[in-house]
Each structure stands twice: as structure tokens, then as C-alpha cells.
Motif scaffolding. Structure first.
Motif, mmCIF file in Angstrom:
data_model
loop_
_atom_site.group_PDB
_atom_site.id
_atom_site.type_symbol
_atom_site.label_atom_id
_atom_site.label_comp_id
_atom_site.label_asym_id
_atom_site.label_seq_id
_atom_site.Cartn_x
_atom_site.Cartn_y
_atom_site.Cartn_z
ATOM 1 N N ASP A 146 0.818 -1.229 0.000
ATOM 2 C CA ASP A 146 0.000 0.000 0.000
ATOM 3 C C ASP A 146 0.847 1.273 0.000
ATOM 4 N N GLY A 147 2.178 1.104 -0.072
ATOM 5 C CA GLY A 147 3.054 2.267 -0.228
ATOM 6 C C GLY A 147 3.517 2.902 1.072
ATOM 7 N N SER A 148 3.088 2.356 2.212
ATOM 8 C CA SER A 148 3.435 2.973 3.495
ATOM 9 C C SER A 148 4.938 2.907 3.775
ATOM 10 N N ILE A 149 5.559 1.777 3.450
ATOM 11 C CA ILE A 149 6.989 1.616 3.698
ATOM 12 C C ILE A 149 7.777 2.620 2.860
ATOM 13 N N LYS A 150 7.456 2.711 1.599
ATOM 14 C CA LYS A 150 8.157 3.656 0.718
ATOM 15 C C LYS A 150 7.981 5.091 1.204
ATOM 16 N N LYS A 151 6.775 5.427 1.635
ATOM 17 C CA LYS A 151 6.507 6.793 2.102
ATOM 18 C C LYS A 151 7.365 7.141 3.312
ATOM 19 N N LYS A 152 7.457 6.219 4.278
ATOM 20 C CA LYS A 152 8.243 6.472 5.486
ATOM 21 C C LYS A 152 9.732 6.617 5.155
ATOM 22 N N ILE A 153 10.223 5.797 4.232
ATOM 23 C CA ILE A 153 11.630 5.897 3.839
ATOM 24 C C ILE A 153 11.883 7.225 3.137
ATOM 25 N N GLN A 154 10.966 7.638 2.285
ATOM 26 C CA GLN A 154 11.116 8.916 1.589
ATOM 27 C C GLN A 154 11.162 10.087 2.570
ATOM 28 N N GLU A 155 10.366 10.007 3.623
ATOM 29 C CA GLU A 155 10.372 11.078 4.627
ATOM 30 C C GLU A 155 11.739 11.156 5.321
ATOM 31 N N SER A 156 12.297 10.019 5.683
ATOM 32 C CA SER A 156 13.615 10.009 6.316
ATOM 33 C C SER A 156 14.693 10.478 5.344
ATOM 34 N N ALA A 157 14.591 10.028 4.095
ATOM 35 C CA ALA A 157 15.577 10.421 3.085
ATOM 36 C C ALA A 157 15.539 11.920 2.842
ATOM 37 N N ALA A 158 14.335 12.503 2.821
ATOM 38 C CA ALA A 158 14.194 13.945 2.590
ATOM 39 C C ALA A 158 14.840 14.753 3.715
ATOM 40 N N LYS A 159 14.700 14.277 4.959
ATOM 41 C CA LYS A 159 15.327 14.964 6.089
ATOM 42 C C LYS A 159 16.850 14.937 5.971
ATOM 43 N N GLU A 160 17.378 13.794 5.590
ATOM 44 C CA GLU A 160 18.831 13.699 5.440
ATOM 45 C C GLU A 160 19.320 14.538 4.261
ATOM 46 N N GLN A 161 18.536 14.539 3.184
ATOM 47 C CA GLN A 161 18.916 15.332 2.010
ATOM 48 C C GLN A 161 18.956 16.822 2.351
ATOM 49 N N GLU A 162 18.010 17.246 3.173
ATOM 50 C CA GLU A 162 17.979 18.654 3.599
ATOM 51 C C GLU A 162 19.216 18.999 4.419
ATOM 52 N N LEU A 163 19.655 18.073 5.273
ATOM 53 C CA LEU A 163 20.872 18.298 6.055
ATOM 54 C C LEU A 163 22.091 18.406 5.139
ATOM 55 N N PHE A 164 22.119 17.567 4.113
ATOM 56 C CA PHE A 164 23.235 17.617 3.162
ATOM 57 C C PHE A 164 23.208 18.915 2.350
ATOM 58 N N ASP A 165 22.032 19.268 1.859
ATOM 59 C CA ASP A 165 21.909 20.478 1.039
ATOM 60 C C ASP A 165 22.259 21.740 1.826
ATOM 61 N N SER A 166 21.965 21.736 3.131
ATOM 62 C CA SER A 166 22.272 22.896 3.975
ATOM 63 C C SER A 166 23.672 22.818 4.588
ATOM 64 N N LYS A 167 24.432 21.766 4.207
ATOM 65 C CA LYS A 167 25.812 21.554 4.656
ATOM 66 C C LYS A 167 25.924 21.266 6.148
ATOM 67 N N LYS A 168 24.816 20.803 6.747
ATOM 68 C CA LYS A 168 24.881 20.333 8.126
ATOM 69 C C LYS A 168 25.376 18.891 8.170
ATOM 70 N N GLU A 169 25.116 18.153 7.097
ATOM 71 C CA GLU A 169 25.737 16.840 6.905
ATOM 72 C C GLU A 169 26.760 17.007 5.793
ATOM 73 N N ILE A 170 28.009 16.715 6.106
ATOM 74 C CA ILE A 170 29.108 17.086 5.213
ATOM 75 C C ILE A 170 29.705 15.865 4.521
ATOM 76 N N LEU A 171 29.911 15.993 3.214
ATOM 77 C CA LEU A 171 30.734 15.058 2.462
ATOM 78 C C LEU A 171 31.906 15.860 1.912
ATOM 79 N N LEU A 172 33.074 15.680 2.501
ATOM 80 C CA LEU A 172 34.240 16.466 2.108
ATOM 81 C C LEU A 172 34.567 16.228 0.635
ATOM 82 N N GLY A 173 34.890 17.320 -0.033
ATOM 83 C CA GLY A 173 35.189 17.249 -1.452
ATOM 84 C C GLY A 173 33.968 17.372 -2.329
ATOM 85 N N THR A 174 32.795 17.395 -1.697
ATOM 86 C CA THR A 174 31.556 17.488 -2.473
ATOM 87 C C THR A 174 30.750 18.719 -2.066
#
Length: 454
Positions: A377-405
């Protein structure tokens, strides 16, 4: 009467440590300054002391037995044979073959290999009784230990479709296979998909256990280990605790089926934090991830070559990846102590907290109809997308750092003409039963923008 060095010092309580830290903070708020919250909503303290330690996690890890595994995608039989022999001669201890087609001559592939008492994994992109029975016969003849990683639910989650048209036929075939083979393990759980798609650690553990529980419900009499194909990220201590919590909770669930069934952890570094720019940093990331895998109790580790995102399989990348594990095993002595995390108040605390939160989520999944229902019913995918979006926001705002990137990038670095593989999410238009769970790296958008400017 003999004394020890510590007899000359008074014990210091955790309360005294905290008071000292608060004094050194010079008015800054203790909770806001030195305590941080993980994505799993676990509060990480600046120190852990024995006077706050209540109990140890009931989990045993045979770290001294971990195997160095080599991934081999089987396309050309002769080249795959030569690659397998070469890697075994150069330090690999087990093999994982990925086989796409049922017509692959697996008898020819395996007959020339030294497989006695060796662990070999098979990732099959199909489900076939005849093929698995052949593997079973070969394992007996060669006195080898085979794990045939069949995971119809994982295939549905990744591809959006079953191996065959309907779920019932997949499970019927799998049931026939479990009854037809005598010497090999056939059940597997693709936990790496959830991690690479952006699930947090609690979700990864809970989803993989609920995923496994679907198989235990259908095949309660199985006696062979279930293989968990796990991806580990760069959060060093949390990833150690993740593997320990996963093993602990699986043992708990298996006991509910009156079984001493084991879980077998085949671990690979994640792709989610890997990059095509400043790619040598990938070696640093995979090194700490392999360390987490070893200390967390992986049964086998297949390292990820530093250039696997953009280069086809090559001897140099394979050699570096294998040597990272050889150095950890034979020069850093990571295989000398079983249960190395025992006695670490921090890791024990993380293990128990992750286990508690994961078990609560697991129970919620079961109360709402089970993993397969929520996947459909898509619930698992939805929950993973929510977590992924939070992490992506941290990366985009440079709060989660990948050196060299996203921090300290080398502007002179050019990659457009070095891409042998397409390193981004691939779109495959097709009719599916469900919307598949998609793996995506954090750096993809930033890398695409840089490539356009080259």
C-alpha cells in the motif's frame, strides 16, 4: 597486601563529571551544547559512565570468524572463473556471484574453483527450482557452503514486481525449493535497499525484521540461516550498534517460533554517501564502514571499490577494496577478539536503545497487517522517503558534510570524460505492481549540476 594504581584515586561519579563539564561550558546550556539528537531520536551524551550502566545487550559476535568476500557479476563465464581464482589467490576468502540468467552454466563456473569448506553466495535475479537444486548438488560434491540469496519480497520492493506474475506462485516455488534442497541456505533479506534509499537505522532494523518475519510465517520449519544483506553507513558507533541490535532482535523473534535459527550478516558499505568527485575520499569512508561491520559482528564483508559508481569492474579497484579488508584483518588485528564491543557503555547503550525503538516499530508493522501489506500500500516507501528527505535537507544545507563534495570541493576536478557507468538514479519505464523503493545518493543533484558546467 598488593595494591593497584587505581587505589590511590577516588572514584568519580557521572554526576561529578557532568558538574565539571557544566563549569567548563561557562554558562552555556549543557543539553543544548553537548547533547545531540540522532535521526533515530536517540540523545547522545558527551560521556557514559559505569554508574549509569544498567545491563549489557544479550548478543554474541564471532568477530574472529569474519570472511573477506569478493563480488563477481557473472556475464562471461571464462572471465568470471579467472577473476574468482585470482581474487582467492590474492586474499579473498569467500565469493558472491550475481547471476542474471537461468541459462548461465553454473556447473562450468564452479567446477574449476577451490571451494572445499568455502562460503559462496549467489544473488539470483530469478527463481528456479532446477537451478537451486543444481547448486545444492554441487555444494555437496565440492564440500562447499552455499547461500542462495532468494528474496522475492526484496525483489518486489526493489523492482516493483515479483520474480513471476503473482505473489502466491513466488512463495509456492520458494516453499518447494526449501523442501527440495538439503545442504544450502536459500532465504535472504535485502536490508541494503532500505539503507541506500535513505531509511534511518531504526527503520532499517524494523523493516528487515518484519521482512524476515514474512518468511518465518510461511516457512516456520526452516532450519538454514537467513542471510541479511546489510549496508553500513558512516555513523561509526551507530552502525556497530545496528548490527548488534539486528542480531539480538532476530534471535528474539526466532525464539517465538521455537527456533534457534541464525541470521547470517553479509555486509557492504553503503552507496548513499559515496561521490564521483574527489572519489579517493570514498576509500576513507569505506574503511571506517568496514571497521563498523567487523566490530558489529558481520559474518562476511564485501567491500565497495572506491570507483564503483562510475567505473566498470576493474582489477585495480577490486585490489584496493580487498586490501583495505586485508589490512584491517592481518595488520590491524581486527579478527583477534570476539565480542569487541562488550564493555563499551556507549555502544551497549546505543544497541539497547536502537533495539527498543526498532522492536516498537516492528510490533506496529505487525499490528497493521505485516510488512508485505504495508509494502503493497506504499506505506513503507513513504516512510523511507520522509527520512531520506530529512537527510537530504541536512546535506543540502551543509549540516551533513561530504568532504570534497558539499564542503571544500576541488573546482579543478573534472569527471565528465571518466564516466564508464551512469552514476545517477536510472529511470526504467515499465508496468509495476507497486512503486519500487529507489536507491539514491545524497550527492546526485550537486554532481549533476557540476557535470553540466564542465
Amino acid at each position: 597486601m598488593a595494591t593497584t594504581l587505581f587505589d590511590d584515586f577516588n572514584p568519580i561519579s557521572s554526576k561529578q563529571w557532568k558538574q565539571k563539564i557544566q563549569f567548563e561550558l561557562d554558562g552555556a546550556d549543557y543539553n543544548q551544547t553537548v547533547i545531540w539528537n540522532s535521526p533515530e531520536d536517540i540523545q547522545v551524551k558527551p560521556f557514559y559512565d559505569r554508574d549509569e550502566f544498567t545491563k549489557a545487550a544479550p548478543v554474541q559476535t564471532q568477530v574472529s570468524n569474519f570472511k573477506i568476500c569478493q563480488n563477481i557479476f557473472v556475464y562471461d563465464i571464462e572471465k568470471s572463473i579467472q577473476r574468482a581464482i585470482n581474487t582467492l589467490e590474492r586474499g579473498a576468502e569467500s565469493l558472491r556471484f550475481t547471476i542474471e540468467n537461468e541459462t548461465t552454466d553454473v556447473q562450468k563456473l564452479l567446477e574449476a574453483l577451490p571451494l572445499e569448506n568455502r562460503i559462496v553466495y549467489f544473488n539470483l535475479n530469478f527463481i528456479s527450482i532446477d537451478f537451486v537444486q543444481l547448486l545444492d548438488r554441487i555444494s555437496i560434491e565440492k564440500k562447499a557452503i552455499f547461500y542462495c540469496n532468494l528474496d522475492p519480497i526484496g525483489h518486489l520492493a526493489r523492482e516493483g514486481n515479483w520474480f513471476t506474475t503473482a505473489d502466491k506462485s513466488n512463495f509456492d516455488t520458494l516453499e518447494k525449493i526449501t523442501k527440495a534442497v538439503t545442504n544450502i541456505s536459500v532465504l535472504s533479506v535485502d536490508l541494503g535497499l532500505y539503507q541506500n534509499a535513505g531509511a534511518n537505522i531504526t527503520q532499517q532494523i524494523a523493516y528487515s525484521l518484519a521482512h524476515a518475519n514474512e518468511y518465518l510465517n510461511r516457512f516456520p520449519a526452516t532450519t538454514q540461516p537467513i542471510v541479511f544483506e546489510v549496508s553500513v553507513g558512516t555513523n561509526y558507533f551507530f552502525e556497530i550498534a545496528k548490527l548488534r541490535a539486528l542480531r539480538m532482535l532476530f534471535n528474539l523473534i526466532a525464539a517465538e517460533y521455537n527456533s534457534d535459527l541464525e541470521c547470517h550478516l553479509l555486509v557492504t558499505p553503503t552507496k548513499r554517501n559515496k561521490t564521483i568527485y574527489d572519489y579517493n575520499v570514498n576509500m576513507l569512508r569505506t574503511t571506517t564502514e568496514c571497521m563498523s561491520a567487523i566490530l558489529g559482528g558481520a559474518d562476511a564483508i564485501a567491500n565497495l571499490p572506491y570507483d564503483s559508481l562510475y567505473h566498470k569492474d576493474n582489477e585495480f579497484g577490486d585490489r584496493i577494496a580487498r586490501n583495505q579488508l586485508l589490512v584491517l584483518k592481518h595488520e590491524s588485528y581486527f579478527d583477534k577478539v570476539d565480542n569487541p564491543a562488550d564493555g563499551s557503555y556507549y555502544i551497549e547503550s546505543l544497541t539497547l536503545q536502537l533495539a527498543e525503538k526498532s522492536l516498537a516499530l516492528f510490533k506496529d508493522i505487525e499490528a497493521n497487517g505485516g510488512f508485505l501489506k504495508l509494502l503493497n500500500d506504499g506505506s513503507i516507501k513513504k516512510k523511507i522517503q520522509e527520512s531520506a528527505a530529512k537527510e537530504q535537507e541536512l546535506f543540502d544545507s551543509k549540516k551533513e558534510i561530504l568532504l570534497g563534495t558539499n564542503k571544500h570541493p576541488n573546482k579543478e576536478d573534472k569527471m565528465k570524460h571518466d564516466l564508464e557507468l551512469f552514476p545517477f538514479v536510472k529511470v526504467k519505464p515499465r508496468k509495476t505492481l507497486i512503486t519500487p523503493i529507489i536507491e539514491k545518493r545524497l550527492a546526485e543533484k550537486l554532481e549533476q549540476e557540476r557535470l553540466e558546467l564542465e
